[in-house]
Scaffold this motif. Structure first.
Motif, PDB file in Angstrom:
ATOM      1  N   TYR A 152      -5.151   5.680  -1.186  1.00 40.83           N
ATOM      2  CA  TYR A 152      -3.927   4.882  -1.193  1.00 40.83           C
ATOM      3  C   TYR A 152      -3.858   4.109  -2.507  1.00 40.83           C
ATOM      4  O   TYR A 152      -4.847   3.474  -2.911  1.00 40.83           O
ATOM      5  N   ASN A 153      -2.696   4.117  -3.149  1.00 41.22           N
ATOM      6  CA  ASN A 153      -2.469   3.173  -4.240  1.00 41.22           C
ATOM      7  C   ASN A 153      -2.250   1.785  -3.648  1.00 41.22           C
ATOM      8  O   ASN A 153      -1.771   1.639  -2.516  1.00 41.22           O
ATOM      9  N   VAL A 156       0.861  -1.183   0.000  1.00 42.46           N
ATOM     10  CA  VAL A 156       0.000   0.000   0.000  1.00 42.46           C
ATOM     11  C   VAL A 156       0.893   1.227   0.000  1.00 42.46           C
ATOM     12  O   VAL A 156       1.879   1.286   0.746  1.00 42.46           O
ATOM     13  N   SER A 157       0.560   2.197  -0.827  1.00 44.55           N
ATOM     14  CA  SER A 157       1.402   3.380  -0.979  1.00 44.55           C
ATOM     15  C   SER A 157       1.259   4.333   0.204  1.00 44.55           C
ATOM     16  O   SER A 157       0.453   4.110   1.118  1.00 44.55           O
ATOM     17  N   ASN A 158       2.018   5.402   0.169  1.00 43.63           N
ATOM     18  CA  ASN A 158       1.816   6.486   1.120  1.00 43.63           C
ATOM     19  C   ASN A 158       0.456   7.137   0.871  1.00 43.63           C
ATOM     20  O   ASN A 158      -0.055   7.109  -0.251  1.00 43.63           O
ATOM     21  N   PRO A 159      -0.143   7.733   1.891  1.00 35.54           N
ATOM     22  CA  PRO A 159      -1.475   8.337   1.716  1.00 35.54           C
ATOM     23  C   PRO A 159      -1.425   9.574   0.836  1.00 35.54           C
ATOM     24  O   PRO A 159      -0.433  10.313   0.829  1.00 35.54           O
ATOM     25  N   PHE A 178       0.853   0.260   6.393  1.00 31.35           N
ATOM     26  CA  PHE A 178       0.443   1.466   5.675  1.00 31.35           C
ATOM     27  C   PHE A 178       0.434   2.619   6.664  1.00 31.35           C
ATOM     28  O   PHE A 178       0.301   2.412   7.882  1.00 31.35           O
TER      29      PHE A 178
END
Length: 483
Positions: free
Chosen positions: A470-471, A231-234, A440
């Protein structure tokens, strides 16, 4: 007086040609957000979703090798406006603005010169009369009696308004010289930019980008479901509303619906705000209001194929509300499901029933007393809300912060507070589970809604009054056309 007019006409013509050249020369490079392409045989892939960071540009990097040792390359395209950051494009936009300013100045000069020239032509006969009287007085001074002198003086006074016109002419002539010099400098700069753009062959690059985009779209059609690996950064989209709430876009695949919906609060709410686009939502503009016939409970709502699915307050009834007709199409009780904070997530908030959608359709996540408070997953028929199939995950719902479905797999977080991570996964296709460790960043420390959108492959969250995306990264296996 005719020379300035000729200069104005010539410069205006030059400006028109410059403007036309610039409008034809500005390149248009279209990127595809967050898509990937691989080359080779059957290949293991890691695929990132939409909404890249605003600072990201074109990225090309190697991510893995397939069984035959062939390199798998990933191409991540920037957001569509990233090409505007090219310094040449920025310089061209500044030059375009300067061209427009000069064009406006030239038009003003043209109109003023035309008006003044008409005034000069109207006084031409008067000037001839004065000129004739002056010649007579010069040839025979004695013929200029007091009456004749007064007439001549009156005629000259009538010509006095011509003096400021002539002064304006002189000022305009200087301005024309200055504008001509600016146009000359602009032409030199534009020629230099044109040569530089020719060296980079922007037209060829644009064609290659269009071809790449076509191939990426083709590749996207092959991207099936995958396993969540990161999960990416927000990405904070907006800060609005109270501590609890939900927001979403349509999760139906395929869909061209760009509307965004926002539902503030978890207790007895009825007001749904519908924004025309994501950009409108970010700015808080261009929205309409829907007043639901029945209040909602919790934040586990979902929009699927133009309808809102939500849990009716103080009941285990699921309601399907159609936005365009503003009417309830169907409502059905979810048999045995707890409600009214009987089996909520760890944060409470009447989150007993959580509705969601993924690539496989519409789902309900809830618990029942016979299941001892463990999470139950049911796949629903979207038209009738009939339960098609049910799974008992064995994971206690009160220990979960939030959950979401991706490709038929339920992912569960271990908390709604800071330090949360994705801790548990249940696979409906094999009726099996595993414990995971996918961290995350819970930026605002209190998540009250977390849902996956399969159209965009992103997670929508409501985090302490902030709407955050999120990506996600999915581990996938795709086959090329040669396989």
């Amino acid at each position: 007086m005719s020379v300035p007019m000729l200069k104005i006409g010539a410069v205006l013509s030059t400006m028109a040609m410059v403007t036309n050249w610039m409008s034809q020369t500005l390149p248009s490079l279209v990127g595809l957000n967050g898509t990937t392409i691989s080359r080779g045989g059957t290949s293991e892939r890691i695929v990132s979703a939409l909404y890249p960071s605003p600072e990201e540009g074109w990225q090309i990097y190697s991510s893995a090798q397939d069984a035959d040792g062939k390199c798998i390359c990933t191409v991540v395209a920037p957001a569509q406006n990233m090409c505007n950051r090219d310094p040449r494009s920025r310089q061209l936009r500044q030059l375009m603005e300067k061209v427009q300013n000069i064009s406006q100045s030239m038009e003003v000069l043209d109109l003023r010169t035309y008006r003044d020239l008409q005034y000069v032509r109207n006084t031409e006969s008067l000037m001839k009369v004065v000129d004739g009287k002056l010649k007579v007085a010069s040839d025979n001074p004695r013929s200029l009696n007091p009456k004749g002198f007064q007439e001549l003086k009156d005629k000259v006074n009538q010509l006095l308004p011509l003096l400021p016109v002539l002064e304006q002419y002189k000022a305009d002539a200087k301005m024309i010289l200055r504008l001509r010099e600016e146009v000359r400098n602009l032409s030199l700069v534009l020629m230099a930019i044109q040569e530089e753009m020719g060296a980079y062959d922007y037209e060829e690059l644009r064609q290659r980008v269009l071809l790449l985009e076509t191939r990426l779209h083709s590749c996207m059609q092959k991207l099936g479901c995958g396993k969540l690996t990161g999960v990416s950064n927000p990405i904070t989209v907006r800060a609005s509303g109270s501590r609890f709430g939900s927001w979403m876009t349509d999760t139906m695949i395929p869909s061209s619906d760009n509307r965004v919906w926002s539902m503030d609060g978890y207790f007895k709410g009825r007001r749904v705000l519908e924004y025309r686009t994501m950009n409108d939502f970010m700015k808080g503009q261009n929205f309409v209001q829907h007043l639901l016939p029945h209040p909602w409970a919790g934040t586990g709502h979902v929009v699927y194929n133009g309808s809102l699915y939500y849990n009716k307050y103080q009941s285990n009834i699921i309601i399907k509300y159609h936005f365009r007709s503003r009417s309830v199409l169907v409502q059905r009780s979810l048999g045995g499901a707890g409600y009214n904070n009987t089996f909520p997530y760890s944060w409470g908030g009447s989150s007993d029933i959580d509705l969601m959608a993924d690539e496989n359709g519409l789902w309900a996540v809830y618990t029942t007393i016979p299941n001892a408070g463990n999470i139950v997953i049911s796949r629903l028929e979207p038209q009738s809300l009939e339960v098609l199939q049910t799974w008992d995950t064995g994971f206690p719902k009160r220990s979960a912060g939030e959950s979401f479905m991706i490709c038929g797999t339920l992912y569960v977080t271990n908390s709604h507070l800071a330090g949360a991570k994705i801790y548990f996964a249940y696979y409906t296709n094999t009726s099996s589970y595993e414990y995971t460790d996918i961290p995350f960043h819970n930026q605002y420390s209190h998540i009250s809604m977390m849902d996956y959108n399969p159209r965009e492959r992103v997670l929508y969250t409501w985090n302490n009054g902030h709407q955050v995306l999120y990506n996600v990264t999915l581990f996938q296996v795709i086959k090329t056309s040669g396989d």
